[in-house]
Design a protein around this motif. Sequence first.
Motif, PDB file in Angstrom:
ATOM      1  N   PHE A 280     -33.491  46.262  -7.027  1.00 54.86           N
ATOM      2  CA  PHE A 280     -33.207  45.644  -8.320  1.00 54.86           C
ATOM      3  C   PHE A 280     -33.279  44.126  -8.232  1.00 54.86           C
ATOM      4  O   PHE A 280     -33.974  43.464  -9.006  1.00 54.86           O
ATOM      5  CB  PHE A 280     -31.823  46.096  -8.804  1.00 54.86           C
ATOM      6  N   ILE A 281     -32.582  43.541  -7.253  1.00 53.95           N
ATOM      7  CA  ILE A 281     -32.478  42.071  -7.219  1.00 53.95           C
ATOM      8  C   ILE A 281     -33.769  41.390  -6.763  1.00 53.95           C
ATOM      9  O   ILE A 281     -34.028  40.253  -7.173  1.00 53.95           O
ATOM     10  CB  ILE A 281     -31.306  41.609  -6.342  1.00 53.95           C
ATOM     11  N   LYS A 282     -34.587  42.053  -5.951  1.00 50.96           N
ATOM     12  CA  LYS A 282     -35.811  41.373  -5.491  1.00 50.96           C
ATOM     13  C   LYS A 282     -36.733  41.072  -6.668  1.00 50.96           C
ATOM     14  O   LYS A 282     -37.372  40.005  -6.711  1.00 50.96           O
ATOM     15  CB  LYS A 282     -36.530  42.182  -4.413  1.00 50.96           C
ATOM     16  N   ASP A 283     -36.781  41.961  -7.646  1.00 58.06           N
ATOM     17  CA  ASP A 283     -37.593  41.715  -8.836  1.00 58.06           C
ATOM     18  C   ASP A 283     -36.939  40.675  -9.738  1.00 58.06           C
ATOM     19  O   ASP A 283     -37.627  39.847 -10.350  1.00 58.06           O
ATOM     20  CB  ASP A 283     -37.811  43.018  -9.608  1.00 58.06           C
ATOM     21  N   VAL A 284     -35.607  40.710  -9.815  1.00 55.64           N
ATOM     22  CA  VAL A 284     -34.878  39.731 -10.633  1.00 55.64           C
ATOM     23  C   VAL A 284     -35.125  38.322 -10.105  1.00 55.64           C
ATOM     24  O   VAL A 284     -35.431  37.399 -10.874  1.00 55.64           O
ATOM     25  CB  VAL A 284     -33.364  40.044 -10.642  1.00 55.64           C
ATOM     26  N   TYR A 285     -35.005  38.145  -8.799  1.00 56.96           N
ATOM     27  CA  TYR A 285     -35.187  36.812  -8.216  1.00 56.96           C
ATOM     28  C   TYR A 285     -36.618  36.318  -8.390  1.00 56.96           C
ATOM     29  O   TYR A 285     -36.848  35.131  -8.642  1.00 56.96           O
ATOM     30  CB  TYR A 285     -34.807  36.829  -6.735  1.00 56.96           C
ATOM     31  N   THR A 286     -37.586  37.214  -8.259  1.00 58.01           N
ATOM     32  CA  THR A 286     -38.980  36.828  -8.471  1.00 58.01           C
ATOM     33  C   THR A 286     -39.172  36.274  -9.871  1.00 58.01           C
ATOM     34  O   THR A 286     -39.760  35.206 -10.071  1.00 58.01           O
ATOM     35  CB  THR A 286     -39.909  38.037  -8.249  1.00 58.01           C
ATOM     36  N   GLU A 287     -38.662  36.991 -10.854  1.00 54.29           N
ATOM     37  CA  GLU A 287     -38.827  36.579 -12.246  1.00 54.29           C
ATOM     38  C   GLU A 287     -38.056  35.304 -12.547  1.00 54.29           C
ATOM     39  O   GLU A 287     -38.542  34.410 -13.255  1.00 54.29           O
ATOM     40  CB  GLU A 287     -38.370  37.717 -13.169  1.00 54.29           C
ATOM     41  N   VAL A 288     -36.860  35.199 -12.013  1.00 53.67           N
ATOM     42  CA  VAL A 288     -36.013  34.031 -12.270  1.00 53.67           C
ATOM     43  C   VAL A 288     -36.686  32.755 -11.772  1.00 53.67           C
ATOM     44  O   VAL A 288     -36.696  31.732 -12.455  1.00 53.67           O
ATOM     45  CB  VAL A 288     -34.630  34.219 -11.600  1.00 53.67           C
ATOM     46  N   TYR A 289     -37.262  32.795 -10.584  1.00 54.41           N
ATOM     47  CA  TYR A 289     -37.878  31.587 -10.043  1.00 54.41           C
ATOM     48  C   TYR A 289     -39.162  31.224 -10.777  1.00 54.41           C
ATOM     49  O   TYR A 289     -39.503  30.045 -10.901  1.00 54.41           O
ATOM     50  CB  TYR A 289     -38.124  31.752  -8.542  1.00 54.41           C
ATOM     51  N   LYS A 290     -39.886  32.197 -11.273  1.00 49.41           N
ATOM     52  CA  LYS A 290     -41.056  31.891 -12.097  1.00 49.41           C
ATOM     53  C   LYS A 290     -40.623  31.173 -13.373  1.00 49.41           C
ATOM     54  O   LYS A 290     -41.246  30.187 -13.788  1.00 49.41           O
ATOM     55  CB  LYS A 290     -41.810  33.186 -12.445  1.00 49.41           C
ATOM     56  N   GLN A 291     -39.567  31.679 -13.991  1.00 53.91           N
ATOM     57  CA  GLN A 291     -39.047  31.041 -15.203  1.00 53.91           C
ATOM     58  C   GLN A 291     -38.611  29.599 -14.917  1.00 53.91           C
ATOM     59  O   GLN A 291     -38.866  28.688 -15.707  1.00 53.91           O
ATOM     60  CB  GLN A 291     -37.862  31.827 -15.743  1.00 53.91           C
ATOM     61  N   PHE A 292     -37.959  29.422 -13.780  1.00 57.05           N
ATOM     62  CA  PHE A 292     -37.468  28.095 -13.421  1.00 57.05           C
ATOM     63  C   PHE A 292     -38.613  27.084 -13.343  1.00 57.05           C
ATOM     64  O   PHE A 292     -38.519  25.970 -13.863  1.00 57.05           O
ATOM     65  CB  PHE A 292     -36.729  28.174 -12.084  1.00 57.05           C
ATOM     66  N   LEU A 293     -39.723  27.473 -12.710  1.00 62.75           N
ATOM     67  CA  LEU A 293     -40.852  26.558 -12.589  1.00 62.75           C
ATOM     68  C   LEU A 293     -41.482  26.245 -13.941  1.00 62.75           C
ATOM     69  O   LEU A 293     -41.880  25.106 -14.210  1.00 62.75           O
ATOM     70  CB  LEU A 293     -41.906  27.155 -11.650  1.00 62.75           C
ATOM     71  N   LEU A 294     -41.565  27.245 -14.795  1.00 64.56           N
ATOM     72  CA  LEU A 294     -42.110  27.005 -16.138  1.00 64.56           C
ATOM     73  C   LEU A 294     -41.259  25.991 -16.896  1.00 64.56           C
ATOM     74  O   LEU A 294     -41.766  25.102 -17.580  1.00 64.56           O
ATOM     75  CB  LEU A 294     -42.204  28.319 -16.916  1.00 64.56           C
ATOM     76  N   ILE A 295     -39.946  26.137 -16.757  1.00 64.95           N
ATOM     77  CA  ILE A 295     -39.021  25.206 -17.414  1.00 64.95           C
ATOM     78  C   ILE A 295     -39.225  23.791 -16.896  1.00 64.95           C
ATOM     79  O   ILE A 295     -39.147  22.807 -17.637  1.00 64.95           O
ATOM     80  CB  ILE A 295     -37.552  25.640 -17.188  1.00 64.95           C
ATOM     81  N   MET A 296     -39.509  23.680 -15.591  1.00 65.14           N
ATOM     82  CA  MET A 296     -39.694  22.373 -14.959  1.00 65.14           C
ATOM     83  C   MET A 296     -41.095  21.807 -15.202  1.00 65.14           C
ATOM     84  O   MET A 296     -41.475  20.802 -14.603  1.00 65.14           O
ATOM     85  CB  MET A 296     -39.428  22.472 -13.463  1.00 65.14           C
ATOM     86  N   GLY A 297     -41.859  22.452 -16.048  1.00 68.64           N
ATOM     87  CA  GLY A 297     -43.164  21.911 -16.428  1.00 68.64           C
ATOM     88  C   GLY A 297     -44.304  22.264 -15.495  1.00 68.64           C
ATOM     89  O   GLY A 297     -45.392  21.694 -15.598  1.00 68.64           O
ATOM     90  N   VAL A 298     -44.099  23.210 -14.564  1.00 69.59           N
ATOM     91  CA  VAL A 298     -45.191  23.635 -13.678  1.00 69.59           C
ATOM     92  C   VAL A 298     -46.153  24.511 -14.477  1.00 69.59           C
ATOM     93  O   VAL A 298     -45.735  25.389 -15.231  1.00 69.59           O
ATOM     94  CB  VAL A 298     -44.637  24.401 -12.467  1.00 69.59           C
ATOM     95  N   GLU A 299     -47.448  24.255 -14.296  1.00 70.56           N
ATOM     96  CA  GLU A 299     -48.457  24.945 -15.086  1.00 70.56           C
ATOM     97  C   GLU A 299     -48.485  26.449 -14.798  1.00 70.56           C
ATOM     98  O   GLU A 299     -48.356  26.852 -13.656  1.00 70.56           O
ATOM     99  CB  GLU A 299     -49.849  24.367 -14.787  1.00 70.56           C
ATOM    100  N   GLN A 300     -48.682  27.236 -15.856  1.00 67.60           N
ATOM    101  CA  GLN A 300     -48.744  28.692 -15.724  1.00 67.60           C
ATOM    102  C   GLN A 300     -49.844  29.116 -14.758  1.00 67.60           C
ATOM    103  O   GLN A 300     -49.645  30.001 -13.920  1.00 67.60           O
ATOM    104  CB  GLN A 300     -49.000  29.320 -17.104  1.00 67.60           C
TER     105      GLN A 300
END
Length: 815
Positions: A280-300
Amino acid sequence: MDFNNEKEVGGKAYNLGILTKNGINVPKWFVVTSPDDEFEIDENKLYAVRSSAVGEDNSDNSFAGQMESYLYVKPCDIKQRIQDVIDSANSDRIKFYREQNGLDNENIKVGVIIQEMINSEISGVAFSSDPITGERNSVVISSVFGLGEGLVSGELDADTFTVNGNEISKRLVNKPYKIIFDKEKGYGTIKIPNQNPQESSLSDNQIKEICGKVREIVSIYGKPQDIEWAYEKGQLYILQSRPITTLENLADKSQQEVIWDNSNIIESYSGVTTPLTFSFIKDVYTEVYKQFLLIMGVEQELIEENSDIFQMLGLIEGRVYYNLLNWYRLLRLMPGYEINAGFMESMMGVKQKLNQIPKVKPSRKNEYVRLFNLVKSLIINLFRLPKDIEKFYTHINNTLSPYENGKLEGKTSNELVEIYYELESKLMKKWQAPLVNDFYAMIFYGLLKKKLSKIDSNGTLQNDLLTGETGIISTEPIKRIKEISNKICLNEELKEFFLNNSEEEIQKHLTEYEINKDIQSFINKFGNRCIGELKLETVTYKQDAKLLLYIIKSYVRQGIIDLDKEREKEQEIRKNAENIVKEKIKSPFFGFILKNARLRVKNRENLRFERTRLFGLVREIFLELGKNFAYENIIENKRDIFYLTKEEIFNYVRGTSVETDLKTLISRRKEQFKLFEDKHPSDRFSTYGIVYKSNDYTTENKAEENNKTDGDLSGIGCCAGIVRAKVKIVRSVAESSGLEGCIMVAERTDPGWVPLFPISKGILVERGSILSHSAIVAREMGIPAIVGINNLLTALKDGDEIEMDGATGVIRIIK
């Protein structure tokens, strides 16, 4: 004789048969099992007579050098030598070897190889993988002049050649002697002086020829090989080949390195974690860190190009670790990596900095443009954050409320799966507000500490300034338990009832008392806030109220608690710190930094409670699935569900599973994870190549071996105050008996530990960072605390008397 039957002819003959069949240049040979067997030989030639016992030269046991071998044997002596080899298989030495390796000593079958003797000018051994370093793609060749018997026995030094790709590295030794055929006797060998002891025993062309032949043989067997070879009159012969048996516990350090570190993550996932929680958590952490980078302006597109780095977690011997290199690679995608890496290390509690530059696919955009966009994004997010947090609270409440507090009961398995996916789409992939707040908590806390460094030699003033912040939900459970405890203490009958009965008895009769309403109200709101709250397998207060009753009893034993006095103490610490700052810091921006540090740290704790709610509901979903599976006799009992992965459960429901016998699968997993309980992997270590093959998980970092100063322990001071008392080591609520009046010592804490804090005179935690939960809550409650203390549980035991300074982080062992 059938050379394809290894059980009949033994490993060595079986391997020679494979080589011969595949056209490898092997001296003529045959195999017998008795001196009485019929065979034909050339009376004008000499022979080697060697063993080929069943079990010899297999992938587990080489028997190298254990049985007798004879060289330059005359035809007339072959039958006797055959018998000698067979007799050697029953020697005490061989019996001991077989016992040590768990092999049967009864009915030992021995094949004997008779092979035409090669009168070698140069000979040796070649390993298709380096048996010392474990490098799988390095061919290592050892060679001597004359026969190879002196090399195998260790009597002669040998030249060593290591081949990586097309590169050859050489280690030449002095070779004063060589072993050759004893011409005078006409049989056997003799050691004579070597006329060119410093000369290389092999030319580059010969090295390449041997290396090519080694790789050809490896392709035949499909496994690493240990090969004996010889040159006679310039022609290369392969004498035998067997599996390399020493690679099992050797990692290939030429392969990709992964650094595993459990800093920070151990707060939430200590000890062995079940397959369901990890899946459960390995997928959660993957998604969370992707969201974090998008918020910080990293290109999709940059995130997609580096998609392989988002596997952030690993499960090593049942324990959760960060893949630290991927964590650094993720940071490197952000503009200004060199600036934010230090902040993130501090927040994570990473004690040892990375000694290499993490590699990522770089952005094609101008770095200054990216940095400008990042700063712009940070400013926009900072001012939008209050509204975003408010929206997040509304959204999460609207999503979770329809299913909380027993509303999942009676749902079918298909319905439960659909509810899970609804939560995933609505919440797990929309966690932006908590992520942004956490980032600013890290930034503003770092700025606050830096601003105060010139006037605060102890480095603790920032902690005092953060003390006494009202509205932190993490402290509310403590206040509620204290209020419940005070009510019980004010009612003599109720007090006696709690102090004189077990938790089982209290629970049985609790409905007879008015206080039951307060306890049930607490469980409805904070029933998932318990030790190990983010592990789905954790038994919560909602599932077993006796755990909460145990804590309430501890408070009742302490007597009436003056809540107003505690609040005054926290405010006094805060006010004194503010007075110091007012006198010494005149910066117009300091107030802005302090205000945001307080607010972001408070929001960090409050938003973590919403995560607790989400994980609590996910736990209930899987427990209901477990109940349904047990009812249908798919599994033995509902809690067995935790030994399956999320994917295995959902695939079973939806008809896409490759494993349908879940009971057998669970039984095997239980055995495996029970073994993990006795393992002790280190906090940080590296693996190479295939993670679960041949790697050592217990490699200690010398930089972290000890953290003592003049015989004392030290860590990160979180909340000021000097306390002298005995220590009590606590690993769970069940071990907290006798904690009253002692300093609590723990490996790590999570939000569920909070109710134990007020019972303690002070708090010492082996793991954790300055922004870990235990640090924040201890500051808020004014309880002296130190975190990040290496070797704490090794250095201290129950009853030791110590003095701790929550400001400096120094712990003095008195007795």
